[in-house]
Design a protein around this motif. Structure first.
Motif, PDB file in Angstrom:
ATOM      1  N   GLY A 144      54.384 -95.609 -27.996  1.00 54.40           N
ATOM      2  CA  GLY A 144      54.461 -96.503 -29.322  1.00 54.40           C
ATOM      3  C   GLY A 144      56.030 -96.279 -29.655  1.00 54.40           C
ATOM      4  N   GLN A 145      56.500 -95.049 -29.699  1.00 51.11           N
ATOM      5  CA  GLN A 145      57.883 -94.775 -30.280  1.00 51.11           C
ATOM      6  C   GLN A 145      58.837 -95.530 -29.387  1.00 51.11           C
ATOM      7  OE1 GLN A 145      58.637 -90.615 -30.397  1.00 51.11           O
ATOM      8  NE2 GLN A 145      60.850 -90.765 -30.617  1.00 51.11           N
ATOM      9  N   ALA A 146      58.757 -95.632 -28.124  1.00 52.28           N
ATOM     10  CA  ALA A 146      59.783 -96.262 -27.204  1.00 52.28           C
ATOM     11  C   ALA A 146      59.748 -97.987 -27.443  1.00 52.28           C
ATOM     12  CB  ALA A 146      59.195 -95.637 -25.691  1.00 52.28           C
ATOM     13  N   VAL A 147      58.539 -98.199 -27.671  1.00 61.09           N
ATOM     14  CA  VAL A 147      58.567 -99.588 -27.891  1.00 61.09           C
ATOM     15  C   VAL A 147      58.870 -99.980 -29.211  1.00 61.09           C
ATOM     16  CG1 VAL A 147      56.917-101.866 -28.028  1.00 61.09           C
ATOM     17  CG2 VAL A 147      56.667-100.170 -26.329  1.00 61.09           C
ATOM     18  N   GLY A 148      58.806 -99.221 -30.202  1.00 63.47           N
ATOM     19  CA  GLY A 148      59.374 -99.281 -31.757  1.00 63.47           C
ATOM     20  C   GLY A 148      60.821 -99.323 -31.747  1.00 63.47           C
ATOM     21  N   LEU A 149      61.384 -98.177 -30.920  1.00 60.99           N
ATOM     22  CA  LEU A 149      62.857 -97.982 -30.971  1.00 60.99           C
ATOM     23  C   LEU A 149      63.547 -99.267 -30.279  1.00 60.99           C
ATOM     24  CD1 LEU A 149      63.070 -94.223 -29.979  1.00 60.99           C
ATOM     25  CD2 LEU A 149      63.906 -95.187 -32.215  1.00 60.99           C
ATOM     26  N   MET A 150      62.876 -99.583 -29.242  1.00 63.73           N
ATOM     27  CA  MET A 150      63.243-100.983 -28.340  1.00 63.73           C
ATOM     28  C   MET A 150      63.325-102.261 -29.542  1.00 63.73           C
ATOM     29  SD  MET A 150      62.219-104.080 -27.067  1.00 63.73           S
ATOM     30  CE  MET A 150      60.690-103.615 -26.733  1.00 63.73           C
ATOM     31  N   TYR A 151      61.950-102.197 -29.973  1.00 63.50           N
ATOM     32  CA  TYR A 151      61.897-103.439 -30.750  1.00 63.50           C
ATOM     33  C   TYR A 151      62.593-103.545 -32.041  1.00 63.50           C
ATOM     34  CZ  TYR A 151      59.940-107.909 -32.050  1.00 63.50           C
ATOM     35  OH  TYR A 151      59.271-109.392 -32.430  1.00 63.50           O
ATOM     36  N   THR A 182      52.150 -94.797 -34.480  1.00 59.53           N
ATOM     37  CA  THR A 182      51.207 -95.149 -33.427  1.00 59.53           C
ATOM     38  C   THR A 182      50.887 -94.047 -32.103  1.00 59.53           C
ATOM     39  OG1 THR A 182      51.974 -97.379 -33.303  1.00 59.53           O
ATOM     40  CG2 THR A 182      50.720 -96.768 -31.486  1.00 59.53           C
ATOM     41  N   ASP A 183      52.078 -93.047 -32.097  1.00 62.10           N
ATOM     42  CA  ASP A 183      51.530 -91.911 -31.153  1.00 62.10           C
ATOM     43  C   ASP A 183      51.263 -91.040 -32.028  1.00 62.10           C
ATOM     44  OD1 ASP A 183      52.705 -93.470 -28.930  1.00 62.10           O
ATOM     45  OD2 ASP A 183      55.119 -92.645 -29.679  1.00 62.10           O
ATOM     46  N   ARG A 184      51.257 -90.789 -33.285  1.00 64.74           N
ATOM     47  CA  ARG A 184      50.934 -89.450 -33.878  1.00 64.74           C
ATOM     48  C   ARG A 184      49.661 -89.613 -34.678  1.00 64.74           C
ATOM     49  NH1 ARG A 184      56.905 -87.424 -35.945  1.00 64.74           N
ATOM     50  NH2 ARG A 184      57.710 -87.659 -33.882  1.00 64.74           N
ATOM     51  N   GLN A 207      54.414-106.519 -35.485  1.00 68.30           N
ATOM     52  CA  GLN A 207      54.424-106.949 -33.902  1.00 68.30           C
ATOM     53  C   GLN A 207      54.940-105.937 -33.073  1.00 68.30           C
ATOM     54  OE1 GLN A 207      57.567-110.147 -34.170  1.00 68.30           O
ATOM     55  NE2 GLN A 207      57.063-110.993 -32.041  1.00 68.30           N
ATOM     56  N   GLY A 208      55.717-105.128 -33.342  1.00 66.42           N
ATOM     57  CA  GLY A 208      56.142-103.916 -32.465  1.00 66.42           C
ATOM     58  C   GLY A 208      54.878-103.166 -32.010  1.00 66.42           C
ATOM     59  N   VAL A 209      54.078-102.805 -33.058  1.00 69.26           N
ATOM     60  CA  VAL A 209      52.810-102.151 -32.621  1.00 69.26           C
ATOM     61  C   VAL A 209      52.079-102.819 -31.805  1.00 69.26           C
ATOM     62  CG1 VAL A 209      50.803-101.177 -33.838  1.00 69.26           C
ATOM     63  CG2 VAL A 209      53.091-100.747 -34.937  1.00 69.26           C
ATOM     64  N   LEU A 210      51.753-104.063 -32.044  1.00 69.66           N
ATOM     65  CA  LEU A 210      50.920-104.935 -31.188  1.00 69.66           C
ATOM     66  C   LEU A 210      51.605-104.984 -29.675  1.00 69.66           C
ATOM     67  CD1 LEU A 210      50.025-107.877 -33.290  1.00 69.66           C
ATOM     68  CD2 LEU A 210      48.753-106.173 -32.702  1.00 69.66           C
ATOM     69  N   TYR A 211      52.820-104.839 -29.605  1.00 71.97           N
ATOM     70  CA  TYR A 211      53.378-104.954 -28.317  1.00 71.97           C
ATOM     71  C   TYR A 211      53.320-103.520 -27.531  1.00 71.97           C
ATOM     72  CZ  TYR A 211      55.952-109.232 -28.912  1.00 71.97           C
ATOM     73  OH  TYR A 211      56.227-110.763 -29.090  1.00 71.97           O
ATOM     74  N   PHE A 240      50.657-101.813 -28.116  1.00 74.22           N
ATOM     75  CA  PHE A 240      49.077-101.568 -27.849  1.00 74.22           C
ATOM     76  C   PHE A 240      49.030-102.478 -26.657  1.00 74.22           C
ATOM     77  CE2 PHE A 240      47.860-100.034 -31.725  1.00 74.22           C
ATOM     78  CZ  PHE A 240      46.564 -99.626 -31.365  1.00 74.22           C
ATOM     79  N   GLY A 241      49.723-103.618 -26.213  1.00 78.66           N
ATOM     80  CA  GLY A 241      49.788-104.385 -25.241  1.00 78.66           C
ATOM     81  C   GLY A 241      49.872-103.367 -23.754  1.00 78.66           C
ATOM     82  N   SER A 242      50.732-102.582 -23.965  1.00 77.68           N
ATOM     83  CA  SER A 242      51.419-101.690 -23.023  1.00 77.68           C
ATOM     84  C   SER A 242      50.297-100.692 -22.512  1.00 77.68           C
ATOM     85  CB  SER A 242      52.702-100.932 -23.148  1.00 77.68           C
ATOM     86  OG  SER A 242      52.559-100.125 -24.341  1.00 77.68           O
ATOM     87  N   ILE A 243      49.393-100.203 -23.505  1.00 79.06           N
ATOM     88  CA  ILE A 243      48.299 -99.149 -23.640  1.00 79.06           C
ATOM     89  C   ILE A 243      47.176 -99.762 -23.125  1.00 79.06           C
ATOM     90  CG2 ILE A 243      47.043 -97.597 -24.893  1.00 79.06           C
ATOM     91  CD1 ILE A 243      49.384 -97.286 -26.996  1.00 79.06           C
TER      92      ILE A 243
END
Length: 405
Positions: free
Chosen positions: A136-143, A280-282, A327-331, A333-336
């Motif tokens: 979640g953190q990685a996707v958030g930082l990227m997005y 999302t991760d915590r 939107q970042g969180v949804l992305y 979730f897609g990876s999870i």
């Protein structure tokens, strides 16, 4: 120790390069809204045609997301991403050379196809570059690169350089050309993908992952839930991204004030995306869902209730923090939701369905404005979409928890 250092370096480089490409996506998404006034005048468009122009690039995202994720699961994330960014760059530059409304729609569609293929790969690469506990953190930082890019372009729009709509697309086309050599030289392939390929080769069997795997007994319900949630959420996201400056002008504010509102929207979105990704991760996933969709609803109600320019700016910032962060969180979730061998296809398909909503949103907003419903009507129409998305995501979280228990 050496392996740990190598893994950390791999993660940092991957997320950093994906962040740069997300910045370019933010520039492009914002480009349509900022260039809208100049394009409207240059091509003599009405509000309905302008809505179609907004939707043309978003429509291109649909086949791009479908094809990009699928090929990424077969030949690799990096190769497909490089080609996607190259296609986007070429057709973004073509935008400034077209001479008719229909050729404008065509090049925007093709540029969108390149960008559409890139986005699920950015999500997949970022999530696979780290451990599951940090996805979640990685996707958030990227997005968060997306709102950063959009905020940068909002600022540029207030300068003389941004007064010519063609300059916006020159910038959007040249930046990815600069980033391409960096990607080719430094972006590593996903280690999870390489491991999955090695397992297939070692077992000497063919990897028969297909679209149908999204609908087997393990994935059918979660695929349906995440698809519809993506659909309704991205519909609202792209209404705000495409129309916010124009909605301000509908309410009697100036074009500059509309651009300033968009800047605050994107600035707060950057912070919101990072924070929601970390949460999302915590946190328990259900708490994050309630927070982000509750925040979007609060922002939409605030936009309708605001009585002054300052209140409008604050409401725009509130919506931005949660709608883009969502939107970042949804992305994430897609990876999870999907395993490695199906992740590119799963995220790509979910993104494609979301892009249908993203395509319809600006068009519906244009029709509502043309029919005389005004800015308040457009914002009010977005509220039920957010409620539906929140309910679907809460159901998905509950089902995922049952599986892991």
């Amino acid at each position: 120790m050496k392996a740990s250092s190598s893994a950390r370096k791999h993660s940092v480089i991957t997320v950093a390069i994906c962040f740069l490409i997300a910045v370019i996506e933010g520039l492009d998404i914002q480009a349509a809204g900022i260039a809208a006034a100049g394009i409207r005048e240059h091509f003599a468009l009405d509000s309905s045609q302008l809505g179609v122009f907004f939707s043309a690039g978003i429509l291109g995202l649909l086949p791009g997301a479908l094809v990009g994720g699928r090929f990424a699961d077969r030949i690799g994330r990096k190769t497909v991403l490089v080609w996607s960014v190259a296609i986007f760059a070429i057709f973004t530059l073509c935008t400034v050379w077209v001479n008719s409304f229909y050729s404008l729609l065509l090049v925007r569609f093709l540029a969108g196809a390149g960008l559409g293929a890139a986005m699920p790969l950015l999500i997949t690469l970022a999530s696979e570059a780290v451990t599951p506990a940090k996805r979640g953190q990685a996707v958030g930082l990227m997005y968060c690169g997306m709102p950063v890019g959009a905020a940068i372009l909002s600022y540029i729009a207030s300068l003389d350089f941004g007064s010519n709509w063609k300059n916006i697309f020159y910038l959007g086309g040249l930046l990815p050309i600069i980033v391409l050599p960096i990607m080719i030289k430094f972006l590593p392939e996903s280690r999870e993908f390489l491991k999955a390929q090695t397992r297939v080769e070692t077992a000497e069997v063919e990897q028969n992952v297909s679209f149908q795997d999204l609908f087997n007994r393990h994935n059918l319900m979660r695929t349906g839930l995440i698809w519809f949630s993506y659909f309704f959420t991205l519909m609202v996201v792209y209404i705000m991204l495409s129309w916010l400056p124009s909605l301000f002008m509908e309410l009697g504010f100036s074009r500059k004030e509309g651009s300033t509102a968009q800047f605050y929207f994107m600035l707060s979105a950057t912070v919101g995306t990072v924070i929601l990704g970390m949460l999302t991760d915590r946190w328990k996933k259900a708490y994050v869902i309630v927070l982000m969709y509750g925040g979007i609803l609060a922002g939409l109600f605030a936009l309708n209730a605001a009585a002054s320019l300052t209140q409008m700016y604050l409401a725009s910032a509130l919506v931005g923090a949660f709608v883009i962060g969502c939107q970042g969180v949804l992305y994430a979730f897609g990876s999870i939701v999907y395993p490695t061998e199906l992740r590119g296809t799963g995220v790509g398909m979910a993104s494609a369905v979301g892009r249908i909503g993203a395509m319809l949103g600006p068009t519906i907003a244009g029709q509502l404005l043309a029919a005389g419903f005004g800015a308040t009507g457009v914002v009010s129409a977005a509220i039920p979409c957010i409620v539906i998305s929140a309910v679907l995501m809460l159901i998905l979280v509950q089902r995922l928890q049952k599986v892991t228990v």
